[in-house]
Design an enzyme around this catalytic site. Structure first.
Site, PDB file in Angstrom:
ATOM      1  N   LYS A   1       0.853  -1.007  -0.044  1.00 48.32           N
ATOM      2  CA  LYS A   1       0.110  -0.029  -0.187  1.00 48.32           C
ATOM      3  C   LYS A   1       1.035   1.361   0.097  1.00 48.32           C
ATOM      4  CE  LYS A   1      -4.546   0.957   0.174  1.00 48.32           C
ATOM      5  NZ  LYS A   1      -5.559   0.030  -0.070  1.00 48.32           N
TER       6      LYS A   1
HETATM    7  P1  NAD Z   1     -12.849   8.140  -2.842  1.00 45.63           P
HETATM    8  O1  NAD Z   1     -11.981   9.022  -2.721  1.00 45.63           O
HETATM    9  O2  NAD Z   1     -13.312   7.806  -4.497  1.00 45.63           O
HETATM   10  O3  NAD Z   1     -14.189   8.271  -2.174  1.00 45.63           O
HETATM   11  C1  NAD Z   1     -14.432   8.551  -0.771  1.00 45.63           C
HETATM   12  C2  NAD Z   1     -15.720   8.934  -0.344  1.00 45.63           C
HETATM   13  O4  NAD Z   1     -15.722   9.210   1.136  1.00 45.63           O
HETATM   14  C3  NAD Z   1     -15.977  10.250  -0.910  1.00 45.63           C
HETATM   15  O5  NAD Z   1     -17.438  10.271  -1.364  1.00 45.63           O
HETATM   16  C4  NAD Z   1     -15.953  11.177   0.285  1.00 45.63           C
HETATM   17  O6  NAD Z   1     -16.739  12.433   0.347  1.00 45.63           O
HETATM   18  C5  NAD Z   1     -16.323  10.337   1.380  1.00 45.63           C
HETATM   19  N1  NAD Z   1     -15.965  10.706   2.784  1.00 45.63           N
HETATM   20  C6  NAD Z   1     -14.697  11.008   3.142  1.00 45.63           C
HETATM   21  N2  NAD Z   1     -14.986  11.219   4.767  1.00 45.63           N
HETATM   22  C7  NAD Z   1     -16.193  11.116   5.091  1.00 45.63           C
HETATM   23  C8  NAD Z   1     -16.926  11.191   6.174  1.00 45.63           C
HETATM   24  N3  NAD Z   1     -16.353  11.688   7.359  1.00 45.63           N
HETATM   25  N4  NAD Z   1     -18.125  10.743   6.200  1.00 45.63           N
HETATM   26  C9  NAD Z   1     -18.774  10.495   4.895  1.00 45.63           C
HETATM   27  N5  NAD Z   1     -18.187  10.381   3.706  1.00 45.63           N
HETATM   28  C10 NAD Z   1     -16.892  10.792   4.006  1.00 45.63           C
HETATM   29  O7  NAD Z   1     -12.380   6.867  -2.359  1.00 45.63           O
HETATM   30  P2  NAD Z   1     -12.923   5.113  -2.898  1.00 45.63           P
HETATM   31  O8  NAD Z   1     -12.126   4.910  -3.841  1.00 45.63           O
HETATM   32  O9  NAD Z   1     -14.312   5.315  -3.051  1.00 45.63           O
HETATM   33  O10 NAD Z   1     -12.747   4.350  -1.538  1.00 45.63           O
HETATM   34  C11 NAD Z   1     -13.607   4.263  -0.325  1.00 45.63           C
HETATM   35  C12 NAD Z   1     -13.312   3.250   0.384  1.00 45.63           C
HETATM   36  O11 NAD Z   1     -13.354   1.794  -0.076  1.00 45.63           O
HETATM   37  C13 NAD Z   1     -11.820   3.295   1.141  1.00 45.63           C
HETATM   38  O12 NAD Z   1     -11.880   2.755   2.418  1.00 45.63           O
HETATM   39  C14 NAD Z   1     -10.761   2.368   0.175  1.00 45.63           C
HETATM   40  O13 NAD Z   1      -9.827   2.244   0.770  1.00 45.63           O
HETATM   41  C15 NAD Z   1     -11.898   1.120   0.099  1.00 45.63           C
HETATM   42  N6  NAD Z   1     -11.539   0.749  -1.017  1.00 45.63           N
HETATM   43  C16 NAD Z   1     -11.448   1.278  -2.385  1.00 45.63           C
HETATM   44  C17 NAD Z   1     -11.363   0.498  -3.541  1.00 45.63           C
HETATM   45  C18 NAD Z   1     -11.324   0.872  -5.071  1.00 45.63           C
HETATM   46  O14 NAD Z   1     -11.241   0.364  -5.910  1.00 45.63           O
HETATM   47  N7  NAD Z   1     -11.228   2.462  -4.906  1.00 45.63           N
HETATM   48  C19 NAD Z   1     -11.092  -0.936  -3.496  1.00 45.63           C
HETATM   49  C20 NAD Z   1     -11.290  -1.690  -2.292  1.00 45.63           C
HETATM   50  C21 NAD Z   1     -11.457  -0.804  -1.120  1.00 45.63           C
END
Ligand code: NAD
Length: 376
Positions: A66
């Site tokens: 990571k």
């Molecule tokens: P992203 O940056 O695209 O979206 C994050 C979202 O969370 C945004 O809508 C943001 O406004 C919101 N957010 C931030 N703080 C917040 C709060 N306090 N309350 C409510 N909403 C809040 O990120 P992502 O890629 O969608 O990732 C989201 C989660 O999924 C992370 O934990 C990431 O590690 C996990 N994840 C992502 C992927 C991927 O393919 N992108 C894969 C596996 C896991």
């Protein structure tokens, strides 16, 4: 490492970044790149360890890694973001490679960032290894449907759970925290199979609608420049209130550590599906066990993205391309196998799905260590 860049106003600003390799016994490191103001090395170590388990659980030939930069990217211009990404790519170049460590998108990074990263490494190398990073745009070796694959996997985890607990999508009421690359497509997918979405939140706040949020209307509102918070088809609520909406399934899809012990004690949900990485604290997990609220853990629920990344890497290394149908059916078969294995183990051993999934993954990593032995 330190990452200096020149800002648009001519000033030089120094950022801090890291890339962590946790365990590479089963294959090259694999894990996302996160740009966020709360990134630190301890969080990245934990997330890299999670990736080791996740990759072992779905049985793809990768270890865990990571990385990220401590930065609030929304305050940077596009040019600044590009310079930051390119300098970071150069700083971690020695750690990266298609047989060494293969990054991917995560919070606040997307296919454009992956393209800058890849271009920097290709331009400064005499080789063009397409598979050195995944989540790339389709035109430069990405796969069809990559962007929605994590959400598709989360939906599949819900489907698998409902199948075994005699539930159905049409009777399901969901609340989703986070409306980014995972949360937003997930809401559309859930709604397309008949799930009623009662609440959604993002970093600015939340919305609630007892009749279910009309996703096509929300989509129109967002396309016209609106925000979640001022969507006229729902009532505005605070980020904290989202944890108080009575629902069948609560799906955290934002940051880690958001479901604390206090939240777990009162959250009015029948089960939890962890789309985010590490959203439930250890103490909260114990509360869920006491309250008999099943949790589909992150390493089982949000693995669609990394399986799709694996497909991208395979295709890049073989110089071939599968169509979307083939990718989707291969994806579901990997995810179904992992879910089935964890479900059976949890039932036989009388443990939670998290413990079952973690044990299966750990056994595979330990086996690999034992088989490889110790050099010299
Ligand atoms: P992203 O940056 O695209 O979206 C994050 C979202 O969370 C945004 O809508 C943001 O406004 C919101 N957010 C931030 N703080 C917040 C709060 N306090 N309350 C409510 N909403 C809040 O990120 P992502 O890629 O969608 O990732 C989201 C989660 O999924 C992370 O934990 C990431 O590690 C996990 N994840 C992502 C992927 C991927 O393919 N992108 C894969 C596996 C896991």
């Amino acid at each position: 490492m330190s990452i200096p860049i020149k800002l648009d106003n001519g000033e030089i600003k120094l950022f801090k970044g890291w890339r962590v390799h946790h365990d590479t016994t089963r294959g090259p490191g694999k894990g996302g790149l996160r740009f966020h103001e709360e990134v630190d090395v301890e969080t990245l170590k934990a997330l890299a360890a999670d990736m080791t388990l996740k990759n072992a659980l779905v049985d793809i030939p990768f270890g865990g890694a990571k990385g990220g930069i401590r930065v609030e990217p929304s305050i940077l211009s596009i040019g600044e973001l590009e310079r930051l990404t390119r300098r970071f790519a150069i700083e971690i170049k020695e750690m990266i490679g298609e047989s060494k460590d293969v990054p991917a998108p995560d919070i606040n990074t997307d296919e454009r960032v992956m393209a800058w990263f890849a271009d920097t490494l290709w331009t400064t190398s005499d080789k063009h290894d397409n598979g050195l990073i995944t989540g790339k745009p389709f035109a430069i070796g990405g796969v069809l449907g990559h962007q929605g694959s994590t959400s598709q996997g989360v939906l599949n985890a819900v489907r698998n759970y409902l199948k075994r607990s005699e539930g159905s999508f049409s009777q399901l009421r969901a609340v989703v925290q986070g409306f980014g690359k995972v949360g937003a497509p997930l809401c559309y997918l859930l709604s397309s199979v008949g799930v009623k979405i009662l609440g959604i939140s993002d970093v600015t706040g939340g919305i609630y609608c007892s009749a279910g949020i009309e996703m096509t209307e929300l989509s129109k509102h967002l396309r016209n420049g609106g925000q979640i918070l001022n969507f006229p088809g729902a009532e505005a609520v605070s980020k904290e209130d989202i944890f108080q909406i009575e629902c069948d399934v609560f799906i955290p899809a934002a940051l880690g550590g958001v479901i604390t012990e206090k939240v777990a004690q009162t959250i009015p949900a029948q089960f939890i599906v962890e789309a985010a990485n590490g959203p439930t604290t250890l103490e909260a997990d114990k509360v869920f066990a006491q309250r008999d609220i099943p949790v589909i853990p992150d390493i089982l629920a949000n693995t669609g993205g990394v399986v799709s990344s694996y497909f991208e890497w395979v295709q890049n290394r073989q110089g071939i391309r599968w169509d979307e149908g083939e990718i989707s059916s291969r994806l579901l078969s990997y995810l179904d196998l992992a879910f089935e294995a964890a479900w059976i183990k949890a039932s036989i051993d009388g443990v939670t799905l998290r413990d079952a999934a973690t044990q299966i993954a750990l056994e595979r990593v330990v086996d690999a260590h034992k088989l490889r032995g110790l050099f010299p």
